[in-house]
Design a protein around this motif. Structure first.
Motif, PDB file in Angstrom:
ATOM      1  N   GLY A   1      41.806  57.368  24.389  1.00  0.00           N
ATOM      2  CA  GLY A   1      43.131  57.514  23.788  1.00  0.00           C
ATOM      3  C   GLY A   1      44.109  56.473  24.307  1.00  0.00           C
ATOM      4  N   GLU A   2      44.023  56.206  25.606  1.00  0.00           N
ATOM      5  CA  GLU A   2      44.880  55.184  26.207  1.00  0.00           C
ATOM      6  C   GLU A   2      44.551  53.797  25.665  1.00  0.00           C
ATOM      7  OE1 GLU A   2      44.797  53.263  30.538  1.00  0.00           O
ATOM      8  OE2 GLU A   2      45.222  55.410  30.572  1.00  0.00           O
TER       9      GLU A   2
ATOM     10  N   GLU B   1      41.558  59.452  15.977  1.00  0.00           N
ATOM     11  CA  GLU B   1      41.194  60.872  15.861  1.00  0.00           C
ATOM     12  C   GLU B   1      40.998  61.264  14.396  1.00  0.00           C
ATOM     13  OE1 GLU B   1      44.204  63.040  17.956  1.00  0.00           O
ATOM     14  OE2 GLU B   1      43.759  62.012  19.855  1.00  0.00           O
TER      15      GLU B   1
ATOM     16  N   PRO C   1      40.435  60.914  27.409  1.00  0.00           N
ATOM     17  CA  PRO C   1      41.787  60.414  27.717  1.00  0.00           C
ATOM     18  C   PRO C   1      41.841  58.891  27.843  1.00  0.00           C
ATOM     19  CG  PRO C   1      41.222  62.283  29.113  1.00  0.00           C
ATOM     20  CD  PRO C   1      39.969  61.898  28.387  1.00  0.00           C
TER      21      PRO C   1
ATOM     22  N   ALA D   1      45.889  55.801  18.420  1.00  0.00           N
ATOM     23  CA  ALA D   1      45.104  56.964  18.854  1.00  0.00           C
ATOM     24  C   ALA D   1      45.012  58.026  17.761  1.00  0.00           C
ATOM     25  CB  ALA D   1      45.686  57.555  20.136  1.00  0.00           C
TER      26      ALA D   1
END
Length: 197
Positions: A94-95, A105, A91, A101
């Motif tokens: 991702g931030e 991925e 997480p 983001a």
């Protein structure tokens, strides 16, 4: 030959190592693709700090030149399992990636099929401070990891997104195993492996 001593990183080296890696990767095609442009260098510094402090130093091996101010090389090894730590960081990563983001991925999914399934020493990151390039620090900070992997009988693996780096790693005994066009307009990325001794 570099005059800076190369040694394993200590916790006190972390701030300098983060600065070195952030400066080294500020214009790198892969990180430009997967980390948001707004506050890019601050985001990149957070990513480097998280990776070094939570993954590479506790579960892998990190070497520095000039106490982290000259160059840094960080590896994961078969001797440690960073899986849980990497999962916890998901997480946060991702931030940090921000509006990139999804591209991050997608890049990971594109590269995954070309990553080794057998145990390897994985060169997760290596960087030389831009003001110190051309002094042999990159090679010098990589050599302890290459030698340790060879002594342990493991191959070494890495990924790079610049053709110039490919030639550098080939001189160190690596061979290209895949060339991947990353989705979403991402940079061409090469996977390279150096066979076990």
């Amino acid at each position: 030959m570099p005059t800076s001593p190369i040694r394993p990183a200590a916790p006190a080296d972390l701030p300098a190592a983060v600065r070195t890696l952030t400066r080294a990767f500020a214009g790198y095609p892969f990180t430009r693709h997967i980390v948001a442009a707004d506050g890019h260098e601050e985001r990149l510094a957070r990513f480097q700090e998280l990776y070094l402090a939570r993954v590479a130093m506790p579960f892998g091996r990190v070497w520095v030149a000039d106490e982290g101010r000259g160059a840094v090389a960080a590896w994961t090894t078969p001797d440690g399992d960073p899986g849980a730590a990497v999962g916890e960081l998901g997480p946060l990563v991702g931030e940090i990636a921000g509006d990139r983001a999804a591209a991050f991925e997608a890049a990971e999914r594109a590269l995954e099929p070309y990553r080794p399934t057998e145990p390897v020493w994985f060169l997760a990151t290596v960087g030389v401070d831009p003001g110190r390039q051309g002094q042999g620090l990159g090679r010098a900070v990589l050599e302890p990891g290459l030698e340790a992997a060879a002594r342990a009988g493991y191959p070494a693996f890495l990924e790079t997104s610049t053709e110039r780096n490919v030639r550098f790693y080939e001189r160190l005994g690596f061979a290209v195993t895949a060339e991947v066009a990353l989705p979403d307009g991402g940079p061409r990325t090469w996977c390279l492996c150096r066979k076990a001794a």
